[in-house]
Write an enzyme that holds these catalytic residues in place. Structure first.
Site, PDB file in Angstrom:
ATOM      1  N   ALA A 125      -1.946 -13.569  20.072  1.00 16.78           N
ATOM      2  CA  ALA A 125      -1.834 -14.428  21.261  1.00 16.78           C
ATOM      3  C   ALA A 125      -2.513 -15.789  21.120  1.00 16.78           C
ATOM      4  O   ALA A 125      -2.721 -16.463  22.131  1.00 16.78           O
ATOM      5  CB  ALA A 125      -2.369 -13.708  22.499  1.00 16.78           C
ATOM      6  N   ASP A 126      -2.843 -16.202  19.902  1.00 15.38           N
ATOM      7  CA  ASP A 126      -3.315 -17.577  19.717  1.00 15.38           C
ATOM      8  C   ASP A 126      -3.133 -18.001  18.267  1.00 15.38           C
ATOM      9  O   ASP A 126      -4.033 -18.580  17.653  1.00 15.38           O
ATOM     10  CB  ASP A 126      -4.774 -17.722  20.130  1.00 15.38           C
ATOM     11  CG  ASP A 126      -5.171 -19.190  20.347  1.00 15.38           C
ATOM     12  OD1 ASP A 126      -4.259 -20.026  20.552  1.00 15.38           O
ATOM     13  OD2 ASP A 126      -6.369 -19.504  20.301  1.00 15.38           O
ATOM     14  N   MET A 127      -1.945 -17.736  17.730  1.00 11.35           N
ATOM     15  CA  MET A 127      -1.640 -18.171  16.369  1.00 11.35           C
ATOM     16  C   MET A 127      -1.481 -19.686  16.350  1.00 11.35           C
ATOM     17  O   MET A 127      -0.689 -20.253  17.094  1.00 11.35           O
ATOM     18  CB  MET A 127      -0.352 -17.501  15.891  1.00 11.35           C
ATOM     19  CG  MET A 127      -0.493 -16.025  15.573  1.00 11.35           C
ATOM     20  SD  MET A 127      -1.302 -15.758  13.982  1.00 11.35           S
ATOM     21  CE  MET A 127      -0.054 -16.366  12.860  1.00 11.35           C
ATOM     22  N   ASN A 131      -6.478 -21.262  13.352  1.00 11.17           N
ATOM     23  CA  ASN A 131      -6.811 -19.839  13.238  1.00 11.17           C
ATOM     24  C   ASN A 131      -6.242 -19.209  11.981  1.00 11.17           C
ATOM     25  O   ASN A 131      -6.086 -18.000  11.885  1.00 11.17           O
ATOM     26  CB  ASN A 131      -6.321 -19.080  14.470  1.00 11.17           C
ATOM     27  CG  ASN A 131      -7.208 -19.342  15.671  1.00 11.17           C
ATOM     28  OD1 ASN A 131      -8.351 -19.783  15.529  1.00 11.17           O
ATOM     29  ND2 ASN A 131      -6.695 -19.101  16.867  1.00 11.17           N
TER      30      ASN A 131
END
Length: 334
Positions: A125-127, A131
């Site tokens: 949920a935060d690619m 990251n």
């Protein structure tokens, strides 16, 4: 607190050297064990109320994924440190332009990581580029980053988690249609595949594919690159209850909208004739990742079998076995 951290982890903190990372919630120092000069990274944070629950939830996720080893974290009051077994490089450094052969090396590692998350029922949920970390790998030609790993599970959750706010999940440039258009009800793993598709295009072109922050502007770019979404998605989208979006749709309905994604990638840089077949395979892969409907996006498992990676013997040589057989998801200082 740094002295307590060093004593707990049995390490020497190299506080005089350049920081590996620094953010609102923590600082990452380079370190090494007393008996081993190999570089390590340790993140030291002092947590405020707004971050305390998020960090505890992330530790639970890491433990569930069996990626947080015993004694790798030290928690005292609101101070926390986490020890990582390698020194890290920010993946953002890769995002100028990257040749196709390097994308073929990095992509299977990222897809293997996503496959691991799918199997565990976890949505990252935060690619995004920040990251993805590259790891130092000693070679005869010097030190080169050749292993990439996905990090930062601060936003992760189990699949089928109810979406409370469509603007809260995933950084805007990499946010998928189910969040932008608002038709998604729960968080599911295809969210990460859309983000990875955006990342791979950015790796090749050197520029974000959808560089907007408002949902209205993002949707306009979606249409420009991918054509109009299916009618059933438009009807179920809260975004199109807004007068401005209804007017936008009235202006473009009935007008042919050629898909510009292929043209965008092809014309982003010069390429040799010998590489064109591989480029076409790459375009086909990212097109399958960037489908409006989550259920139509290619899965990590199927993506690993895509013709873009068909030279398996060459891929095996480019990807160290450890990068494919094991997965480490760690936390980065924000």
């Amino acid at each position: 607190h740094l002295q307590e951290v060093a004593h707990y982890h049995n390490i020497i903190l190299e506080t005089g050297s350049p920081l590996l990372g620094q953010g609102v919630y923590g600082t990452v120092f380079q370190a090494h064990r007393i008996t081993d000069p190999s570089p390590l990274a340790v993140k030291v944070s002092t947590l405020g109320d707004e971050y305390l629950r998020s960090t505890r939830d992330e530790f639970k996720t890491l433990a569930r994924l069996q990626q947080l080893k015993k004694r790798s974290k030290f928690w005292k009051d609101r101070d926390v440190s986490v020890l990582f077994p390698e020194a890290l490089l920010d993946g953002k450094d890769l995002f100028t332009t990257t040749r196709l052969n390097l994308i073929r090396s990095y992509s299977p590692q990222l897809l293997t990581a996503l496959h691991f998350l799918v199997d565990s029922g976890t949505v990252h949920a935060d690619m995004k580029p920040e990251n993805i970390m590259t790891f130092f790998n000693p070679t005869s030609a010097g030190i080169t980053p050749s292993i990439v790993k996905i990090i930062d599970l601060g936003s992760s959750c189990l699949t089928r988690t109810k979406i409370m706010n469509h603007e809260y999940h995933v950084s805007a440039f990499y946010r998928p249609p189910e969040l932008v258009m608002g038709f998604g009800k729960t968080l599911e793993t295809p969210i990460d595949m859309w983000s990875l598709g955006c990342i791979l295009v950015e790796l090749y072109t050197g520029k974000p594919l959808f560089p907007k922050k408002s949902h209205e502007a993002l949707f306009t770019l979606f249409v420009d690159m991918l054509g109009l979404p299916p009618e059933d998605l438009l009807k179920s989208s809260p975004l199109f209850q807004q007068d401005s979006m209804r007017a936008f749709m009235q202006n473009i309905e009935g007008i042919p909208r050629p898909t510009r994604l292929r043209h965008h990638i092809r014309n982003s840089r010069a390429i040799r004739d010998a590489e064109r077949p591989r480029l076409e395979a790459f375009i086909d892969l990212v097109t399958r990742m960037l489908k409006y409907k989550p259920e139509e996006r290619i899965t990590p498992e199927d993506a690993l079998q895509h013709p873009f990676f068909q030279d398996r013997s060459a891929r095996k040589r480019r990807n160290p076995p450890a990068a494919l057989s094991s997965l480490h998801i760690v936390k980065r200082a924000r």
